[in-house]
Design a protein around this motif. Structure first.
Motif, PDB file in Angstrom:
ATOM      1  N   PRO A   1      10.892  -2.207  -7.090  1.00  0.00           N
ATOM      2  CA  PRO A   1      11.569  -3.521  -6.081  1.00  0.00           C
ATOM      3  C   PRO A   1      10.520  -4.197  -5.546  1.00  0.00           C
ATOM      4  N   LYS A   2      10.728  -5.442  -5.316  1.00  0.00           N
ATOM      5  CA  LYS A   2       9.857  -6.322  -4.505  1.00  0.00           C
ATOM      6  C   LYS A   2      10.370  -6.757  -3.444  1.00  0.00           C
ATOM      7  N   TYR A   3       9.418  -6.981  -2.173  1.00  0.00           N
ATOM      8  CA  TYR A   3      10.064  -7.320  -1.027  1.00  0.00           C
ATOM      9  C   TYR A   3       9.456  -8.382  -0.566  1.00  0.00           C
ATOM     10  N   LEU A   4      10.301  -9.179   0.049  1.00  0.00           N
ATOM     11  CA  LEU A   4       9.751 -10.499   1.036  1.00  0.00           C
ATOM     12  C   LEU A   4       9.924 -10.124   2.466  1.00  0.00           C
ATOM     13  N   VAL A   5       8.953 -10.446   3.306  1.00  0.00           N
ATOM     14  CA  VAL A   5       9.293 -10.133   4.781  1.00  0.00           C
ATOM     15  C   VAL A   5       8.807 -11.399   5.185  1.00  0.00           C
ATOM     16  N   CYS A   6       9.777 -11.752   6.271  1.00  0.00           N
ATOM     17  CA  CYS A   6       9.251 -12.893   7.132  1.00  0.00           C
ATOM     18  C   CYS A   6       8.803 -12.410   8.483  1.00  0.00           C
ATOM     19  N   ASN A   7       7.473 -12.797   8.792  1.00  0.00           N
ATOM     20  CA  ASN A   7       6.854 -12.319   9.929  1.00  0.00           C
ATOM     21  C   ASN A   7       7.158 -13.148  11.118  1.00  0.00           C
ATOM     22  N   ALA A   8       8.228 -12.640  11.968  1.00  0.00           N
ATOM     23  CA  ALA A   8       8.512 -13.306  13.123  1.00  0.00           C
ATOM     24  C   ALA A   8       8.188 -12.515  14.416  1.00  0.00           C
ATOM     25  N   ASP A   9       7.096 -11.752  14.172  1.00  0.00           N
ATOM     26  CA  ASP A   9       6.897 -11.081  15.445  1.00  0.00           C
ATOM     27  C   ASP A   9       5.644 -11.871  16.026  1.00  0.00           C
ATOM     28  N   GLU A  10       5.821 -12.974  16.329  1.00  0.00           N
ATOM     29  CA  GLU A  10       5.025 -14.009  17.306  1.00  0.00           C
ATOM     30  C   GLU A  10       4.660 -13.210  18.649  1.00  0.00           C
TER      31      GLU A  10
ATOM     32  N   PHE B   1      13.330  -9.041   4.423  1.00  0.00           N
ATOM     33  CA  PHE B   1      13.460  -8.789   5.809  1.00  0.00           C
ATOM     34  C   PHE B   1      13.021  -9.962   6.712  1.00  0.00           C
ATOM     35  N   ILE B   2      13.622 -10.084   7.763  1.00  0.00           N
ATOM     36  CA  ILE B   2      12.843 -10.914   9.145  1.00  0.00           C
ATOM     37  C   ILE B   2      12.527  -9.824  10.077  1.00  0.00           C
ATOM     38  N   TYR B   3      11.164  -9.698  10.281  1.00  0.00           N
ATOM     39  CA  TYR B   3      10.782  -8.686  11.212  1.00  0.00           C
ATOM     40  C   TYR B   3      10.818  -9.396  12.499  1.00  0.00           C
ATOM     41  N   ILE B   4      11.413  -9.332  13.477  1.00  0.00           N
ATOM     42  CA  ILE B   4      11.232 -10.372  14.610  1.00  0.00           C
ATOM     43  C   ILE B   4      10.744  -9.397  15.959  1.00  0.00           C
ATOM     44  N   ARG B   5       9.732  -9.920  16.776  1.00  0.00           N
ATOM     45  CA  ARG B   5       9.294  -9.359  17.743  1.00  0.00           C
ATOM     46  C   ARG B   5      10.578  -8.902  18.798  1.00  0.00           C
TER      47      ARG B   5
ATOM     48  N   PRO C   1      -1.062  -5.495   0.112  1.00  0.00           N
ATOM     49  CA  PRO C   1       0.572  -5.359   0.121  1.00  0.00           C
ATOM     50  C   PRO C   1       1.216  -6.051  -1.235  1.00  0.00           C
ATOM     51  N   ALA C   2       0.534  -7.288  -1.529  1.00  0.00           N
ATOM     52  CA  ALA C   2       1.112  -7.680  -3.084  1.00  0.00           C
ATOM     53  C   ALA C   2       1.369  -6.715  -4.029  1.00  0.00           C
ATOM     54  N   THR C   3       0.661  -5.791  -4.173  1.00  0.00           N
ATOM     55  CA  THR C   3       0.965  -4.345  -5.040  1.00  0.00           C
ATOM     56  C   THR C   3       1.352  -3.350  -4.360  1.00  0.00           C
ATOM     57  N   HIS C   4       0.714  -2.811  -3.281  1.00  0.00           N
ATOM     58  CA  HIS C   4       1.356  -1.727  -2.688  1.00  0.00           C
ATOM     59  C   HIS C   4       1.678  -2.002  -0.987  1.00  0.00           C
ATOM     60  N   GLY C   5       2.855  -2.550  -0.824  1.00  0.00           N
ATOM     61  CA  GLY C   5       3.273  -3.033   0.503  1.00  0.00           C
ATOM     62  C   GLY C   5       4.288  -2.298   1.045  1.00  0.00           C
ATOM     63  N   LEU C   6       5.572  -2.817   1.389  1.00  0.00           N
ATOM     64  CA  LEU C   6       6.619  -1.968   1.993  1.00  0.00           C
ATOM     65  C   LEU C   6       7.025  -0.877   1.076  1.00  0.00           C
ATOM     66  N   PHE C   7       7.031   0.339   1.590  1.00  0.00           N
ATOM     67  CA  PHE C   7       7.324   1.410   0.951  1.00  0.00           C
ATOM     68  C   PHE C   7       6.535   1.629  -0.362  1.00  0.00           C
ATOM     69  N   GLY C   8       5.465   1.150  -0.554  1.00  0.00           N
ATOM     70  CA  GLY C   8       4.520   1.360  -1.705  1.00  0.00           C
ATOM     71  C   GLY C   8       4.702   0.168  -2.640  1.00  0.00           C
ATOM     72  N   CYS C   9       5.651  -0.651  -2.303  1.00  0.00           N
ATOM     73  CA  CYS C   9       6.258  -1.532  -3.294  1.00  0.00           C
ATOM     74  C   CYS C   9       5.565  -3.094  -3.433  1.00  0.00           C
ATOM     75  N   PRO C  10       5.489  -3.839  -4.177  1.00  0.00           N
ATOM     76  CA  PRO C  10       4.873  -5.260  -3.998  1.00  0.00           C
ATOM     77  C   PRO C  10       5.565  -6.056  -2.944  1.00  0.00           C
ATOM     78  N   THR C  11       4.797  -6.639  -1.979  1.00  0.00           N
ATOM     79  CA  THR C  11       5.416  -7.170  -1.067  1.00  0.00           C
ATOM     80  C   THR C  11       4.642  -8.519  -0.476  1.00  0.00           C
ATOM     81  N   VAL C  12       5.554  -9.622  -0.096  1.00  0.00           N
ATOM     82  CA  VAL C  12       4.814 -10.534   0.473  1.00  0.00           C
ATOM     83  C   VAL C  12       5.257 -10.669   1.767  1.00  0.00           C
ATOM     84  N   VAL C  13       4.124 -10.975   2.666  1.00  0.00           N
ATOM     85  CA  VAL C  13       4.628 -11.264   4.075  1.00  0.00           C
ATOM     86  C   VAL C  13       4.336 -12.623   4.528  1.00  0.00           C
TER      87      VAL C  13
END
Lengths: 421, 531
Positions: A74-83, A119-123, A194-206
């Motif tokens: 699976p691939k994951y997209l994460v919105c970095n909202a940890d400003e 995911f949206i990871y918010i501070r 992360p593009a290949t081994h990101g979240l839970f070891g899966c392809p991920t973009v943040v």
């Protein structure tokens, strides 16, 4: 200038779906899902010249293109909202005032990499923003913009808002992923990326909040319209959070390449109370401080600020007037970084506190000959020698403050007191 | 396995794709300093000690996480590299108490060694060290000193990745980061003390060993753990003719880098306590000291005249001893039974990582030597209890204490017309003997064990036996002398040569060629002797 990022901010009930949709919201999302192939979307964003607004300025379309298409995971997209960058509060504004733009951008980005869970990871401290986001996500689910079979296309996408637990380091993308996985918020070793081994070891973009919030406009108006704004290498508009000794602090949207001095003096009303400008940090607390004469010819784009010896970073502009004690300012930042060092790499874990302790004794009249060179040496021993860029972020401020205000630091050491004001 | 050619400090190295720079350097004996890197654990990359310069890369890279690439040129001694090593060591030491004089790790500490090799500067740190927990008990065998810890996380990763028991974690941030037990956890897994071995500094120390002896006084003898038939390779480390500790010795075919806690501390039981140093013989009213001459004559005539004879050998006796024992019993008695002591227990998943269900390290070897006649130790004990034997010769095992029903065993042994017990200490079984022969334990003898995989491994004497006791092999040879088979005083190598001629599985093996890593016997033969 036409605003792109702040176009809904200030509009009544801007956080509601009805308002957002009434102003053309989610049409880009519909266009993407109904008529664009992921590769077309990636090409479009590449052509727009959009670069990551989290601080590093990496081209967004290129980041997406690193995700392998043939990977069965699976691939994951994460919105970095940890400003969390000191002096930076632009993402918070978007999250609170225009949450649907953030969500729409997140959905578009997820589609580009064909992710089915985003995911949206918010501070953690942004309780208000998290509440708004959660409500907005709920609205978007109900409207069918998120969920199963979006717009009847067969494309499924879930979006989960996840609150952080209060650590600056979790804004670093791999630490964010560790935290999202339920682990201690420690940055991960790269490679693998992360593009290949990101979240839970899966392809991920943040992607950063501001980056994502620009996407609906880019899709709506097309890449050429966006690329027409800004400079040759820094395209579009960028948000600047202005704070400190400035007449009109706040969040401003500027075309890339806007003259720094003009911005501070005209748009922000200059330093109040007739005081003189002493220094300004252009890109958030971790970026090197600049002297007034250094900003004269600087424009607010990635290249120009870098050429002047600092970095555009997050666009957190911290203004300091002549009454500012630069030792205290350096100590303040140093204390922050010492407190936030995750403790993983030896140089950062030990060195950040060491610098803070020395700065502390200088500020409190107990500095010793050689302290300044020692700090510079420690900073040099940290920078570049750690897993993540936090080491650099922690090492740059004291280094820059001492180099640029050496006389003031020396006076603190010699006279054993603050000599400012 | 694609070959990759790189240069390290100008030296050309051919290694294989997928290897890291630190592995490639290790292969050619170029030692890149490291703390967090451990070949059996995941890469953490946090200590930053192994940074090297790689041509065409702007920043120094950690050798532990950089894969080799064709044509890569690595510098491990460049000015930049030496400068960063010095810097990292300084960082690691600023909050360290530098309490080497009272630290058990002193002498085998990576901080001390690397400081001497790479740092050697006076402290520039004068702003107050961070304090942390001292002498914090992590478990029955491990104690933690937070101030000495460099947060390399080897211990945490060991518990996550090797035992998968997850007792440890890192808590807090920055220079207050420290290692801690999870709530309610105790570091008491069956391999817990390995964290002491892999801790590169004095943060984790062995509760059993600490404060006993400075490590530079230790004499280190490569040997085999006598705890069970896994046959973990150990270094038996002694001081003033006592075993101070066991440390695992790397053997990828057997125990890798590890040693279980039961094995690690088994020497207390097996080599401790008051020793038997005088042969004894039963007279009216009890056992009385006698001479070896008289004791051995009594054994010889006693066994010869009280048949059938039950010969029971300890699983801790060597192949050489087993060979002589079988030969002797067969020579003395026409009617006999021979078995090696063997008992099994249930093991947990974590125990199974290293431990075998038995406690007989040379069970398979002894059987191969002929110490096996009638279907196993349990069956022989049943017969003994049923009164089928007139005499018994018991070596190195307390049959009373180890029996499921000790009273039953005691009564059976008591009824025997003649009982010889050869052991190192006064046991419940010794107390019943007609003749007692003071012998030696695993730590005092040379010889070989054959482990459960059929691997032949060498035991080396780490201690000098007490005055008055004789080596088991010496006792057996003297008895064989009395029985008319002249062995003279053969060395272990000579006995091995003899058994090699007679026992086919051991044919064509030279004692001196066995080496510190052992050798695998023919697989088929090993299977034959597997229960």
């Amino acid at each position: 200038m036409e605003t792109i990022l702040l176009r809904n901010v200030g509009v009544a009930d801007s956080h509601m779906l009805a308002t957002y949709a009434g102003r053309g919201g989610y049409r880009s999302w519909q266009k993407v899902v109904e008529s664009m192939k992921p590769a077309e979307l990636i090409d479009e964003v590449k052509a727009s010249g959009l670069r990551g607004r989290g601080g590093a300025g990496f081209p967004t379309g290129m980041k997406w293109s690193f995700v392998p298409k043939d990977n069965p995971k699976p691939k994951y997209l994460v919105c970095n909202a940890d400003e969390s960058e000191p002096g930076t509060f632009k993402d918070r504004l978007l999250i609170e005032q225009d949450p649907h733009a953030v969500i729409e951008g997140t959905l578009i980005s997820a589609y580009a990499i064909q992710s089915h869970t985003a995911f949206i990871y918010i501070r953690g401290e942004m309780v208000y923003g998290a509440t708004r986001l959660e409500r907005a996500v709920e609205e978007a689910y109900r409207a069918g913009f998120i969920g199963k079979n979006i717009f009847g296309s067969g494309y499924d996408l879930d979006l989960i808002v996840h609150r952080g637990a209060g650590a600056y380091i979790c804004g670093e993308e791999t630490a964010l992923l560790s935290s999202l996985e339920g682990s201690r918020g420690w940055p991960k070793l790269k490679p693998p990326f992360p593009a290949t081994h990101g979240l839970f070891g899966c392809p991920t973009v943040v992607n950063n909040v501001e980056t994502l919030a620009a996407l609906p406009w880019i899709i709506e108006r097309g890449a050429p319209a966006y690329a027409a704004i800004g400079t040759e290498k820094s395209k579009g508009t960028k948000l600047f959070s202005v704070s400190g000794h400035i007449a009109k602090p706040g969040v401003y949207e500027l075309e890339m390449g806007y003259p720094f001095k003009k911005f501070l003096e005209e748009d922000c009303g200059g330093v109040p109370g007739g005081k003189k400008l002493k220094g300004v940090i252009p890109g958030g607390g971790s970026m090197p401080v600049m002297l007034p004469d250094e900003i004269d010819k600087v424009n607010l784009d990635y290249e120009s600020v870098q050429a002047a010896g600092s970095l555009l970073g997050s666009g957190g502009v911290i203004v300091m007037d002549e009454s500012t004690c630069m030792v205290r300012a350096a100590l303040n930042l140093s204390r922050f970084f010492a407190h936030e060092s995750c403790g993983q790499c030896s140089p950062c874990r030990e060195g950040c506190h060491w610098m803070e302790k020395i700065l502390h004794r200088i500020e409190y009249g107990q500095g010793e000959q050689g302290d300044l060179d020692l700090i510079l040496n420690i900073a040099g021993n940290i920078a570049g020698n750690t897993i993540c860029p936090f080491g650099d972020a922690a090492a740059w401020p004291p280094g820059a403050f001492i180099r640029k205000f050496r006389g003031e630091f020396e006076a603190h050491v010699a006279e054993k007191r603050c000599t400012v004001g | 396995m694609d070959p990759v050619k790189i240069t390290i400090d100008g030296k050309e190295v051919v290694t294989t794709k997928g290897k890291t720079v630190i592995q490639a350097a290790d292969e050619i004996g170029v030692s890149i300093p490291r703390y967090c890197y451990h070949p059996k654990l995941s890469i953490a990359g946090n200590c930053r000690m192994c940074m090297v310069e790689i041509e065409k890369m702007p920043k120094l890279q950690i050798a532990c996480n950089t894969q080799v690439a064709e044509g890569m040129s690595v510098l491990t001694q460049s000015p930049k590299v030496l400068a960063v090593r010095k810097a990292v060591l300084e960082f690691l030491l600023i909050n360290h108490p530098v309490d080497c004089p009272i630290c058990d790790q002193a002498g085998e500490c990576f901080l001390q060694d690397y400081y001497m090799q790479h740092d050697r500067q006076a402290s520039r740190f004068d702003v107050g060290k961070v304090h942390d927990r001292k002498k914090t008990i992590f478990g029955p065998n491990v104690v933690f000193d937070g101030e000495r810890c460099i947060k390399c996380t080897r211990c945490v990763r060991f518990c996550q990745e090797i035992t998968k028991t997850d007792e440890l974690t890192v808590i807090n941030r920055g220079d207050h980061s420290t290692i801690a037990l999870f709530d309610d956890a105790v570091l008491d897994n069956p391999l817990s003390a390995n964290v002491v071995d892999i801790c590169p500094v004095g943060a984790l120390t062995d509760r059993d060993f600490r404060f006993k002896v400075r490590v530079w006084y230790l004499q280190k003898t490569p040997s085999i753990c006598p705890g069970c038939s896994t046959g973990c390779n150990i270094s038996a480390e002694t001081y003033q003719n006592r075993i101070a500790r066991f440390k695992p010795r790397i053997n990828e075919a057997v125990n890798s880098h590890w040693l279980c806690d039961e094995g690690r501390y088994c020497f207390h039981d097996l080599a401790g306590g008051e020793r038997l140093t005088t042969p004894m013989i039963r007279q009216e009213g009890g056992l009385v000291p006698t001479t070896w001459e008289k004791a051995l004559r009594a054994v010889y005539s006693g066994l010869k005249s009280a048949q059938p004879v039950a010969g029971i050998l300890s699983g801790r006796n060597t192949n050489e001893e087993a060979f002589l024992f079988a030969k002797l019993v067969k020579k003395l008695a026409a009617d006999y039974a021979l078995e090696v002591f063997y008992q099994e227990r249930e093991l947990t998943q974590v125990q199974k990582i290293l431990m075998s269900p038995d406690r007989s390290p040379n069970f398979r070897g002894a059987r191969a030597m002929g110490v096996s006649t009638n279907g196993g130790f349990d069956a022989l004990m049943q017969k003994l209890i049923a009164g089928s034997f007139s005499s018994a010769y018991v070596v190195g095992e307390d049959l009373v204490a180890s029996a499921a029903e000790p009273d039953q065993a005691r009564t059976a042994l008591q009824k025997l017309p003649f009982l010889v017990v050869q052991d190192t200490r006064v046991t419940e079984t010794v107390k019943l003997a007609h003749v007692v022969l003071p012998a030696t334990h695993f730590g005092e003898k040379d010889g070989t064990y054959t482990n459960r995989q059929g691997r032949l491994q060498k035991l080396n004497a780490a201690l000098i036996p007490p005055e008055g006791a004789l080596q088991d092999s010496e006792i057996l040879m003297r008895l064989l002398d009395l029985a008319g088979e002249k062995n003279g005083s053969a060395t272990t190598a000579e006995i091995f040569a003899a058994l090699s001629r007679e026992v086919s599985a051991y044919a064509n093996i030279d004692y001196d060629s066995i080496g510190d890593q052992g050798i695998e016997l023919e697989a088929a033969v090993a299977e034959n002797h597997d229960r």
